[in-house]
Design an enzyme around this catalytic site. Structure first.
Site, short mmCIF file in Angstrom:
data_model
loop_
_atom_site.label_atom_id
_atom_site.label_comp_id
_atom_site.label_asym_id
_atom_site.label_seq_id
_atom_site.Cartn_x
_atom_site.Cartn_y
_atom_site.Cartn_z
N HIS A 130 33.95 40.54 40.67
CA HIS A 130 32.52 40.31 40.88
C HIS A 130 32.36 39.49 42.17
O HIS A 130 33.25 38.71 42.53
CB HIS A 130 32.01 39.52 39.68
CG HIS A 130 30.54 39.27 39.64
ND1 HIS A 130 29.92 38.29 40.40
CD2 HIS A 130 29.54 39.85 38.91
CE1 HIS A 130 28.63 38.29 40.14
NE2 HIS A 130 28.36 39.22 39.24
N ASP A 207 37.99 34.28 35.91
CA ASP A 207 36.55 34.48 35.78
C ASP A 207 36.33 35.11 34.41
O ASP A 207 36.57 36.30 34.22
CB ASP A 207 36.08 35.39 36.92
CG ASP A 207 34.64 35.87 36.72
OD1 ASP A 207 34.05 35.57 35.67
OD2 ASP A 207 34.13 36.55 37.62
N GLN A 210 32.80 37.78 31.49
CA GLN A 210 32.72 38.92 30.56
C GLN A 210 33.81 38.86 29.50
O GLN A 210 34.00 39.81 28.75
CB GLN A 210 32.83 40.25 31.34
CG GLN A 210 31.80 40.43 32.42
CD GLN A 210 30.38 40.65 31.89
OE1 GLN A 210 30.18 40.93 30.70
NE2 GLN A 210 29.40 40.50 32.76
N LYS A 233 25.68 35.07 29.17
CA LYS A 233 26.42 36.30 28.81
C LYS A 233 26.91 36.20 27.37
O LYS A 233 27.38 37.18 26.81
CB LYS A 233 27.65 36.48 29.71
CG LYS A 233 27.41 36.29 31.18
CD LYS A 233 27.03 37.56 31.87
CE LYS A 233 27.04 37.34 33.37
NZ LYS A 233 26.33 38.38 34.07
N CYS A 371 26.97 43.76 41.54
CA CYS A 371 27.63 42.64 42.23
C CYS A 371 29.13 42.88 42.37
O CYS A 371 29.94 41.95 42.26
CB CYS A 371 27.38 41.31 41.54
SG CYS A 371 25.67 40.80 41.61
N1 PMP Z 1 31.71 37.15 37.07
C1 PMP Z 1 31.43 38.22 36.32
C2 PMP Z 1 32.54 39.12 35.88
C3 PMP Z 1 30.12 38.48 35.95
O1 PMP Z 1 29.84 39.55 35.20
C4 PMP Z 1 29.09 37.62 36.40
C5 PMP Z 1 27.63 37.91 36.07
N2 PMP Z 1 27.26 39.24 36.24
C6 PMP Z 1 29.44 36.51 37.17
C7 PMP Z 1 30.75 36.31 37.48
C8 PMP Z 1 28.40 35.54 37.65
O2 PMP Z 1 27.82 34.90 36.55
P1 PMP Z 1 26.53 33.97 36.76
O3 PMP Z 1 25.55 34.77 37.54
O4 PMP Z 1 26.08 33.69 35.36
O5 PMP Z 1 26.98 32.75 37.47
#
Ligand code: PMP
Length: 413
Positions: A130, A207, A210, A233, A371
């Site tokens: 991401h 990270d 998910q 999430k 993203c």
């Molecule tokens: N890493 C992953 C794998 C994600 O899915 C997301 C959110 N789509 C993020 C990082 C970023 O999370 P946040 O916007 O809640 O900081």
């Protein structure tokens, strides 16, 4: 998928009624919510907890002597205790409350990496990440002259293990890797990957945005140095998140943001920083959000994440089978081990059009690059349509998705 298929649908949960947002019609159809990877819905217990706090206990935490401040502090710090147990951290010092995964990763880039790396050092990530696990490393590499190295993936959307291992050289300072890909659903074998990295003395940040909503996570068992995740999430409020960090590392790191709460003593000739984890928590935090996150942890713990995982694996294989059988649909991301996410494209229909037509039928999916632009580039698409599942989805939801896709195909035929 490699997960053993349940013999029947007896693994399925029935928790939809716990989530008030699901009980509505959208464009004249009962809502089918398949966008939980972007943000999951919240159970009543979370919503009520936040409302209760706002109505009766709201006050600033930590510094007050009065009753409301005590109550707020107790609930806020109580949520931290729940998070310690949730990911099996060794102590409360290891749970830094942040605004989300993005902030957690930036904290590690700026406070752990920036003071220690320079030209000749490398940060290793993978092609699956991401943007939140790419851009903070690009920034710190620009600031320090270090190099960003990217491990490749195969055409099923899996990191190539041999190539990842070959890139774990002496000059790599840190590996940043997702637990589960938000674009494709690929689950990385993080425990094994951490073991390889540790053989080469490489720090590892996972990270877990998910990861935590879908499976039991034990940071000590995984053996990582940092694990980042977001409240929204995992069925909690937005603007909340966690950085788990090994105490020894956090202790040695300088603060990232300065301000109230992260200090013990401030004088113009020098400031003494607060102890962990407060050293990294400057300013008034998202008190209501964190208390809600504590309620989300309770909800998940009571439900049992192994049951949640079994439910979602059943649904994901059902979804992949049904969607894969639709003429003109290409599944993107077919890793051996997956969780809860399926990207796809429909021949001749732009993903945004798919999303809009599905919305007209009450089916909420996400479309675009998720993203993860490098992943889209790899598959040669500008974006995908993505259905993501959570514990409150059902077989009927998947059937509604497939029916809606059939309709979309007819419109564009
Ligand atoms: N890493 C992953 C794998 C994600 O899915 C997301 C959110 N789509 C993020 C990082 C970023 O999370 P946040 O916007 O809640 O900081």
């Amino acid at each position: 998928m490699s997960h053993a298929q349940p013999a029947s649908d007896s693994v399925l949960l029935d928790v939809r009624a716990d989530f008030p947002a699901l009980d509505q019609s959208v464009n004249g159809h009962p809502l089918v919510y398949l966008d939980s990877a972007a943000s999951a819905q919240q159970p009543s217990s979370v919503i009520d907890m936040v409302a209760e706090y706002q109505a009766h206990d709201h006050s600033n935490v930590h510094r007050g002597v009065h009753t409301l401040s005590h109550r707020a502090t107790e609930a806020y710090e109580g949520a931290r205790d729940k998070l310690v147990r949730f990911v099996n951290a060794s102590s409360r010092s290891e749970i830094v409350l942040t605004s989300g995964t993005t902030e957690s990763i930036n904290l590690v880039a700026q406070s752990f990496c920036r003071p220690k790396i320079g030209p000749g050092d490398k940060i290793l990530i993978t092609h699956l990440e991401h943007h939140a696990n790419i851009v903070p490393w690009q920034i710190v590499c620009e600031q320090t002259g270090a190099e960003l190295v990217v491990a490749p993936i195969d055409d099923r959307g899996q990191v190539k293990p041999d190539e990842l291992r070959a890139l774990m050289t002496d000059d790599v300072f840190l590996l940043g890797i997702g637990h589960v890909s938000n674009a494709l659903g690929t689950v990385n074998p993080v425990k094994e990957i951490v073991r390889w990295a540790k053989e080469c003395d490489i720090a590892v940040l996972i990270d877990g945005a998910q990861g935590v909503p879908h499976m039991n996570v034990d940071v000590q068992d995984i053996g990582c140095d940092f694990y980042a995740f977001s409240g929204h999430k995992m069925f909690g409020p937005t603007g909340t998140g966690v950085l788990y960090g090994r105490e020894e590392l956090l202790e040695a790191m300088p603060p990232w943001k300065g301000g109230g709460d992260m200090i013990l003593e401030v004088r113009f000739d020098g400031t003494v920083y607060n102890e962990l984890p407060y050293k990294f928590e400057a300013g008034t935090p998202n008190i209501a959000g964190v208390i809600g996150l504590g309620a989300a942890v309770d909800y998940l713990t009571n439900l049992d994440l192994d049951r949640v995982a079994a439910h979602e694996h059943y649904l994901l294989s059902y979804l992949m089978d049904k969607l894969g059988a639709v003429d003109g649909v290409r599944l993107i991301g077919t890793a051996e081990t997956k969780a809860s996410v399926q990207s796809f494209e429909i021949d001749g229909v732009h993903p945004h059009d798919v999303g809009t037509i599905l919305d007209h039928q009450g089916v909420a999916i996400r479309t675009g690059h998720h993203c993860a632009m490098p992943v889209m580039d790899f598959f040669g698409v500008p974006g995908t349509a993505r259905a993501s599942l959570a514990m409150y989805n059902s077989v009927e939801d998947v059937d509604r998705l497939v029916d809606a896709i059939d309709k979309a195909k007819q419109i564009f035929a």
